[in-house]
Write an enzyme that holds these catalytic residues in place. Sequence first.
Site, short mmCIF file in Angstrom:
data_model
loop_
_atom_site.label_atom_id
_atom_site.label_comp_id
_atom_site.label_asym_id
_atom_site.label_seq_id
_atom_site.Cartn_x
_atom_site.Cartn_y
_atom_site.Cartn_z
CB SER A 185 -0.88 0.00 1.26
OG SER A 185 -1.54 1.23 1.45
CE1 TYR A 209 -4.74 -1.52 4.51
CE2 TYR A 209 -3.57 0.54 4.12
CZ TYR A 209 -4.22 -0.57 3.64
OH TYR A 209 -4.35 -0.76 2.28
#
Length: 288
Positions: A149, A162
């Site tokens: 990401s 995350y």
Amino acid sequence: MTRLSPYRFAGRTAVVTGAASGIGEHVAHGLAARGSDLVLVDRDALRLDAVAERIRAAHPGAAVETLVADLADRAAVIRTAEGIRERHPAIGLLVNNAGVALGGRFDQVSLAEFEWVMAINFTAPMLLIHHLLPALSAEPGGHLVNVSSLFGLIAPPGQSAYSSSKFALRGLSEVLRGELLESGVGVTTVHPGGIRTRIAQSARIGEGVPPDQVDEQQRAFDALLTYPPEKAAEEILDGVERRRGRVLIAASAKLPDLLARLMPVGHMRLIGMLTAAAGRGARAGAAK
């Protein structure tokens, strides 16, 4: 140094997780168009079946297998991997795309919530790689894709779980890139920026986040997701074919990556200022 030849898609089997929507769905379509057979994994049975039917209709020659699995469940991941390996002793490509998000400061999320993110975003890919590596390396020229990401490049406040999971996946990918090269298996780490997927709708907000901030956080997250997933999928598959070690998708990933390289400590302050300015502009435009 070993140099891998371009990846050959046609006539090989590709395993794709998170295939029921977003990037995973479009990667699956792109693989079928390139002549690959597919094993598609997701927890959403209805969406997954719909994706598989569309691919079969568009590409009648492609074999499309669907597997419903909750990647938060370690035992289910292992069963899924072992089943794939039993039915497909040799696979060409593994795309670890499935992922979930969790908003909230570290002190606002529970340990169970944190571990849920780590289980899906890191532990599941690690287990799949471990169990499927013999199949991936059974024939020369296999390839592994791990979708990290933007938050595997930078670590903004409010993304402790995350970012931890995506940095961990990035680290594993970089290790494997060196370790698997001599066996002829390539590794690509993908860092998408704000891709227009369902991750905002499926994201959880930490149990300690004040209720009046929940909608605001979800709207702010959703507003970042603007890049078309079909374009992201094509960039990923181009990176696989070229055996690229890293693929950054969209300016929203490339610019923060550059700032992090130039300003290893101070980049988040600058990114925060730019993000705040963009948010003010968006709110002003919406008010007109």
